[in-house]
Design an enzyme around this catalytic site. Sequence first.
Site, mmCIF file in Angstrom:
data_model
loop_
_atom_site.group_PDB
_atom_site.id
_atom_site.type_symbol
_atom_site.label_atom_id
_atom_site.label_comp_id
_atom_site.label_asym_id
_atom_site.label_seq_id
_atom_site.Cartn_x
_atom_site.Cartn_y
_atom_site.Cartn_z
ATOM 1 C CD GLN A 1 0.356 -9.134 -2.859
ATOM 2 O OE1 GLN A 1 1.073 -9.941 -3.698
ATOM 3 N NE2 GLN A 1 -0.780 -8.831 -2.979
ATOM 4 N N GLY B 1 -4.795 -4.370 -3.582
ATOM 5 C CA GLY B 1 -5.820 -3.327 -3.794
ATOM 6 C C GLY B 1 -5.078 -1.888 -4.072
ATOM 7 C CG HIS B 2 -2.735 -1.698 -6.862
ATOM 8 N ND1 HIS B 2 -1.833 -1.780 -5.892
ATOM 9 C CD2 HIS B 2 -2.737 -2.725 -7.587
ATOM 10 C CE1 HIS B 2 -1.120 -2.934 -6.095
ATOM 11 N NE2 HIS B 2 -1.422 -3.427 -7.339
ATOM 12 C CG ASP C 1 -1.951 -1.043 1.408
ATOM 13 O OD1 ASP C 1 -2.213 -1.945 0.144
ATOM 14 O OD2 ASP C 1 -2.054 -1.902 2.183
ATOM 15 C CE LYS D 1 2.210 -2.490 -4.174
ATOM 16 N NZ LYS D 1 2.086 -2.323 -2.945
HETATM 17 P P1 GDP Z 1 -0.932 0.271 -3.607
HETATM 18 O O1 GDP Z 1 -1.356 -0.875 -3.164
HETATM 19 O O2 GDP Z 1 0.750 0.167 -3.367
HETATM 20 O O3 GDP Z 1 -1.116 0.714 -5.012
HETATM 21 O O4 GDP Z 1 -1.423 1.470 -2.733
HETATM 22 P P2 GDP Z 1 -2.993 1.437 -2.424
HETATM 23 O O5 GDP Z 1 -3.814 2.175 -3.430
HETATM 24 O O6 GDP Z 1 -3.388 0.448 -1.413
HETATM 25 O O7 GDP Z 1 -2.781 2.580 -1.055
HETATM 26 C C1 GDP Z 1 -2.305 3.939 -1.438
HETATM 27 C C2 GDP Z 1 -3.388 5.098 -1.131
HETATM 28 O O8 GDP Z 1 -2.598 6.400 -0.979
HETATM 29 C C3 GDP Z 1 -4.487 5.124 -2.492
HETATM 30 O O9 GDP Z 1 -5.652 5.577 -1.656
HETATM 31 C C4 GDP Z 1 -3.550 6.197 -3.110
HETATM 32 O O10 GDP Z 1 -4.783 7.099 -3.843
HETATM 33 C C5 GDP Z 1 -3.051 7.203 -2.169
HETATM 34 N N1 GDP Z 1 -1.797 7.882 -2.558
HETATM 35 C C6 GDP Z 1 -0.803 7.403 -3.478
HETATM 36 N N2 GDP Z 1 0.005 8.375 -3.436
HETATM 37 C C7 GDP Z 1 -0.335 9.485 -2.724
HETATM 38 C C8 GDP Z 1 0.357 10.411 -2.265
HETATM 39 O O11 GDP Z 1 1.441 11.072 -2.635
HETATM 40 N N3 GDP Z 1 -0.437 11.248 -1.389
HETATM 41 C C9 GDP Z 1 -1.405 11.162 -0.898
HETATM 42 N N4 GDP Z 1 -2.130 11.785 0.149
HETATM 43 N N5 GDP Z 1 -2.108 10.077 -1.194
HETATM 44 C C10 GDP Z 1 -1.713 9.071 -2.097
HETATM 45 P P1 IMO Z 2 -1.024 -4.293 -2.214
HETATM 46 O O1 IMO Z 2 -0.684 -4.923 -3.420
HETATM 47 C C1 IMO Z 2 -0.923 -5.048 2.201
HETATM 48 C C2 IMO Z 2 -1.120 -8.982 3.796
HETATM 49 C C3 IMO Z 2 -2.317 -9.505 4.268
HETATM 50 C C4 IMO Z 2 -1.633 -10.360 5.201
HETATM 51 C C5 IMO Z 2 -0.420 -11.137 4.279
HETATM 52 C C6 IMO Z 2 -0.878 -12.447 3.877
HETATM 53 O O2 IMO Z 2 -2.240 -3.562 -2.132
HETATM 54 O O3 IMO Z 2 0.245 -3.471 -1.317
HETATM 55 P P2 IMO Z 2 -2.526 -12.951 1.731
HETATM 56 O O4 IMO Z 2 -3.876 -12.859 1.457
HETATM 57 O O5 IMO Z 2 -1.774 -12.448 0.967
HETATM 58 O O6 IMO Z 2 -1.981 -14.532 2.090
HETATM 59 O O7 IMO Z 2 -2.256 -12.286 3.162
HETATM 60 O O8 IMO Z 2 -0.171 -10.307 3.276
HETATM 61 N N1 IMO Z 2 -1.279 -8.584 2.132
HETATM 62 C C7 IMO Z 2 -1.163 -7.024 1.975
HETATM 63 N N2 IMO Z 2 -0.837 -6.048 2.932
HETATM 64 N N3 IMO Z 2 -1.063 -4.705 0.724
HETATM 65 C C8 IMO Z 2 -1.272 -5.676 -0.008
HETATM 66 O O9 IMO Z 2 -1.212 -5.511 -1.231
HETATM 67 C C9 IMO Z 2 -1.247 -6.919 0.524
HETATM 68 N N4 IMO Z 2 -1.467 -8.362 0.010
HETATM 69 C C10 IMO Z 2 -1.512 -9.122 1.051
HETATM 70 O O10 IMO Z 2 -2.817 -8.467 5.093
HETATM 71 O O11 IMO Z 2 -0.994 -9.803 6.308
HETATM 72 MG MG MG Z 3 -2.790 -1.678 -1.730
#
Ligand code: GDP
Ligand code: IMO
Ligand code: MG
Length: 428
Positions: free
Chosen positions: A223, A40-41, A13, A16
């Site tokens: 991840q 989850g992105h 998270d 990416k």
């Molecule tokens: P990912 O799994 O690595 O793609 O990240 P997620 O989407 O799960 O979580 C990142 C969150 O931060 C998302 O809600 C993005 O919209 C938000 N985000 C990404 N870059 C920035 C940033 O530079 N500033 C802020 N405030 N939010 C950001």
């Molecule tokens: P993105 O791509 C954050 C964590 C789960 C758990 C562990 C194993 O959005 O960064 P799983 O269901 O993969 O067997 O769970 O890994 N986990 C993540 N945490 N971001 C993710 O993906 C994750 N995908 C799995 O919370 O601790």
């Molecule tokens: Mg994510």
Amino acid sequence: MPAIVLVGAQWGDEGKGKATDALGHRVDYVVKYNGGNNAGHTVVVGGEKYALHLLPSGILTPGCTPVIGNGVVIDLSVLFQEIEGLTTRGVDCSKLRISANAHVIAPYNRTIDKVTERFLGKRKIGTTGRGVGPTYADKMNRVGIRVQDLFDEHILAQKVEGALMQKNHLLVKVYNRREITVAEVVEELLSYTERLRPMVADVSLELGQALDREETVLFEGGQATLLDVDHGTYPFVTSSNPTSAGACTGSGVPPTRIDRVIGVVKAYATRVGEGPFPTELFDADGERLRDVGHEYGTTTGRPRRCGWYDAPVARYASRINGVTDFVLTKLDVLTGFERLPVCVAYDVDGVRTPEMPLTQTDFHHAKPVYEYFDGWEDDISGARSFEDLPKNAQTYVLALEEMSGSRISAVGVGPDRDATVVRHDMLG
Ligand code: GDP
Ligand code: IMO
Ligand code: MG
């Protein structure tokens, strides 16, 4: 600069999805090489929010070909729901390519994921419950179902029967669940075959040919480094290799073709699920990071655990992945904090330890040693060049760069696609 891998440098998270999307207009192919719909992105384009789980974030860029590699595990119902949802919103998904060797998350693997967690009790991993771990276990045990099996009904039935022989014993006798029949699984899987057929491709061959034509291929890791089954905080990890080497095994593109590795790192740290997290906060500062940063899971909605930036973790990620450039995200979330602690080393049972400890036991004992930086008050979300940032924000970024093992080439100042300060051209 044709082949680039983009990886998470912490516990996931990091942003990416946004980073991939922001590079999208310069990229011909975006390849997901590991994980499944545990990812989850959230990507925001012109105020419109998209939540992606299984499809690579590059799908939002017109003209870019999205690819799902052999290293991914696919829940076919989620795949077609996601395609449908995006198509309704005007996103073209027709170019999607899927490896014939990718594994399929069978319905029984979702069940096993959930019941195993329940039985682990306080030793649970905190998985996303999507069946990802059991599907990779089947792959390694050589009882997995692959995409190509859906094109041979006879083989599919044989494989499902083989997989269910043991699993039904487990489900019925150990977990007290109902028996799953071969027919119901085969019927569900076959219902996707015709929709899947036009997407299935020899991904390794197509990507090799694209690279020969000097096209740009971006490998998007799900991840992150510390969730890697080999290099992460085992057993509190996911069951794949999100690190850069996984891009090769998960797509069939060799290491000799990879040119750059982009590490995405948050200006603080978060983690979802169980496992060690030395800089975790349990106070008002942690709550504030969660509130301001909207740190709730994109996949499960769980509140993310929040803490300060951990430089030994970033340095470790830099080394394990061969990071050439960091994208530092969510700097804007730190606005308004009077002072910003940064973990520069660990205290492990009284011994100062500058790098990731050798053993998990030591990492569980690690207490952060902090260095403190002055915060800033001004809203930075409109900054588009490094000089636009307040002096203290610049100092913070430069200090992280110095500690983290690679240059910081971009800094995120907001969720929108354009809310980024670019310092160096990462693809050039
Ligand atoms: P990912 O799994 O690595 O793609 O990240 P997620 O989407 O799960 O979580 C990142 C969150 O931060 C998302 O809600 C993005 O919209 C938000 N985000 C990404 N870059 C920035 C940033 O530079 N500033 C802020 N405030 N939010 C950001
Ligand atoms: P993105 O791509 C954050 C964590 C789960 C758990 C562990 C194993 O959005 O960064 P799983 O269901 O993969 O067997 O769970 O890994 N986990 C993540 N945490 N971001 C993710 O993906 C994750 N995908 C799995 O919370 O601790
Ligand atoms: Mg994510």
